[in-house]
Design a protein around this motif. Structure first.
Motif, PDB file in Angstrom:
ATOM      1  N   LEU A  77      65.975  59.075  86.341  1.00 11.49           N
ATOM      2  CA  LEU A  77      65.913  60.504  86.643  1.00 11.49           C
ATOM      3  C   LEU A  77      65.886  60.595  88.155  1.00 11.49           C
ATOM      4  N   VAL A  78      66.715  61.433  88.720  1.00 13.33           N
ATOM      5  CA  VAL A  78      66.755  61.575  90.167  1.00 13.33           C
ATOM      6  C   VAL A  78      65.828  62.718  90.566  1.00 13.33           C
ATOM      7  N   ASP A  79      64.891  62.437  91.480  1.00 10.82           N
ATOM      8  CA  ASP A  79      63.930  63.451  91.900  1.00 10.82           C
ATOM      9  C   ASP A  79      64.524  64.353  92.984  1.00 10.82           C
ATOM     10  N   CYS A  80      63.722  65.282  93.460  1.00 10.05           N
ATOM     11  CA  CYS A  80      64.177  66.266  94.438  1.00 10.05           C
ATOM     12  C   CYS A  80      64.606  65.639  95.764  1.00 10.05           C
ATOM     13  N   LEU A  81      64.136  64.452  96.063  1.00 16.31           N
ATOM     14  CA  LEU A  81      64.509  63.776  97.307  1.00 16.31           C
ATOM     15  C   LEU A  81      65.689  62.824  97.114  1.00 16.31           C
ATOM     16  N   GLY A 104      63.544  80.262  74.272  1.00 13.64           N
ATOM     17  CA  GLY A 104      63.796  79.739  72.935  1.00 13.64           C
ATOM     18  C   GLY A 104      62.927  78.522  72.685  1.00 13.64           C
ATOM     19  N   PRO A 105      63.142  77.830  71.571  1.00 14.86           N
ATOM     20  CA  PRO A 105      62.324  76.660  71.240  1.00 14.86           C
ATOM     21  C   PRO A 105      62.549  75.467  72.169  1.00 14.86           C
ATOM     22  N   SER A 106      63.654  75.516  72.927  1.00 17.90           N
ATOM     23  CA  SER A 106      63.917  74.432  73.877  1.00 17.90           C
ATOM     24  C   SER A 106      64.769  74.972  75.024  1.00 17.90           C
ATOM     25  N   GLN A 107      64.800  74.193  76.106  1.00 14.93           N
ATOM     26  CA  GLN A 107      65.648  74.498  77.252  1.00 14.93           C
ATOM     27  C   GLN A 107      66.290  73.201  77.709  1.00 14.93           C
ATOM     28  N   THR A 108      67.550  73.268  78.127  1.00 12.27           N
ATOM     29  CA  THR A 108      68.232  72.091  78.645  1.00 12.27           C
ATOM     30  C   THR A 108      68.560  72.329  80.105  1.00 12.27           C
ATOM     31  N   TYR A 109      68.199  71.343  80.933  1.00 13.52           N
ATOM     32  CA  TYR A 109      68.416  71.436  82.373  1.00 13.52           C
ATOM     33  C   TYR A 109      69.483  70.428  82.783  1.00 13.52           C
ATOM     34  N   PRO A 110      70.496  70.864  83.538  1.00 12.89           N
ATOM     35  CA  PRO A 110      71.440  69.909  84.096  1.00 12.89           C
ATOM     36  C   PRO A 110      70.762  69.182  85.260  1.00 12.89           C
ATOM     37  N   LEU A 111      70.978  67.887  85.365  1.00 13.17           N
ATOM     38  CA  LEU A 111      70.369  67.085  86.433  1.00 13.17           C
ATOM     39  C   LEU A 111      71.472  66.518  87.316  1.00 13.17           C
ATOM     40  N   THR A 112      71.320  66.667  88.606  1.00 18.62           N
ATOM     41  CA  THR A 112      72.303  66.127  89.551  1.00 18.62           C
ATOM     42  C   THR A 112      71.584  65.232  90.545  1.00 18.62           C
ATOM     43  N   PRO A 113      72.283  64.208  91.023  1.00 20.96           N
ATOM     44  CA  PRO A 113      71.634  63.295  91.988  1.00 20.96           C
ATOM     45  C   PRO A 113      71.484  63.934  93.368  1.00 20.96           C
TER      46      PRO A 113
END
Length: 158
Positions: free
Chosen positions: A53-57, A149-158
């Motif tokens: 998982l790529v963090d904010c930095l 809703g019952p779930s949320q999906t987040y796109p993750l970018t590096p």
């Protein structure tokens, strides 16, 4: 497979992973460990890197304890993550989402905590670096943010 079957299958898989994690979390560390770790087959392949998982930095993390979802203002993040599994294709865990309701605005809003299951998936290769998971699904296990809703999906970018 129809979309509803895939969703049900994913929810079932996540629920099983969460249950397994909760059962293993009850075992004291002293009973679960012999003091060392046995090498795994992937340890023998130095070129293999698990997805991160790529963090904010921009730093890649395997099995992070916390993960910020709103890098710009810090108003939404995951805390106390515990991972049941972390493979080359998917990772499952549980933790808490801490999110600002931003009512009447984010500066005056209040933070709320929600118990969640998380699923990181869809790894993407990166030249010279470990692949990164490009999606993170958050499944609410109890209460959830108003209007969510019952779930949320987040796109993750590096």
């Amino acid at each position: 497979m129809p979309s509803s079957s895939r969703s049900l299958s994913t929810a079932f898989s996540t629920a099983l992973s969460v249950a397994a994690l909760l059962m293993t979390a009850a075992i004291p560390a002293s009973a679960a460990s012999t003091g060392g770790t046995a090498p795994t087959p992937s340890d023998s392949k130095p070129s293999h890197r698990p997805p991160v998982l790529v963090d904010c930095l921009g730093h890649g993390q395997v099995r992070p304890g916390d993960h910020m979802l709103a890098c710009g203002d810090g108003n939404n993040g995951l805390r106390g993550l515990r991972w049941a599994d972390w493979t080359d294709r998917v990772a499952h865990g549980v933790g808490r989402q801490v999110a600002n309701d931003c009512v009447p605005d984010c500066a005056e809003g209040h933070f709320h905590t929600f118990w969640v299951g998380v699923e990181a998936y869809r790894p993407v290769a990166r030249k010279g670096k470990a692949p990164h998971f490009s999606r993170l699904k958050v499944v609410y296990l109890d209460k959830r943010p108003e209007g969510s809703g019952p779930s949320q999906t987040y796109p993750l970018t590096p």
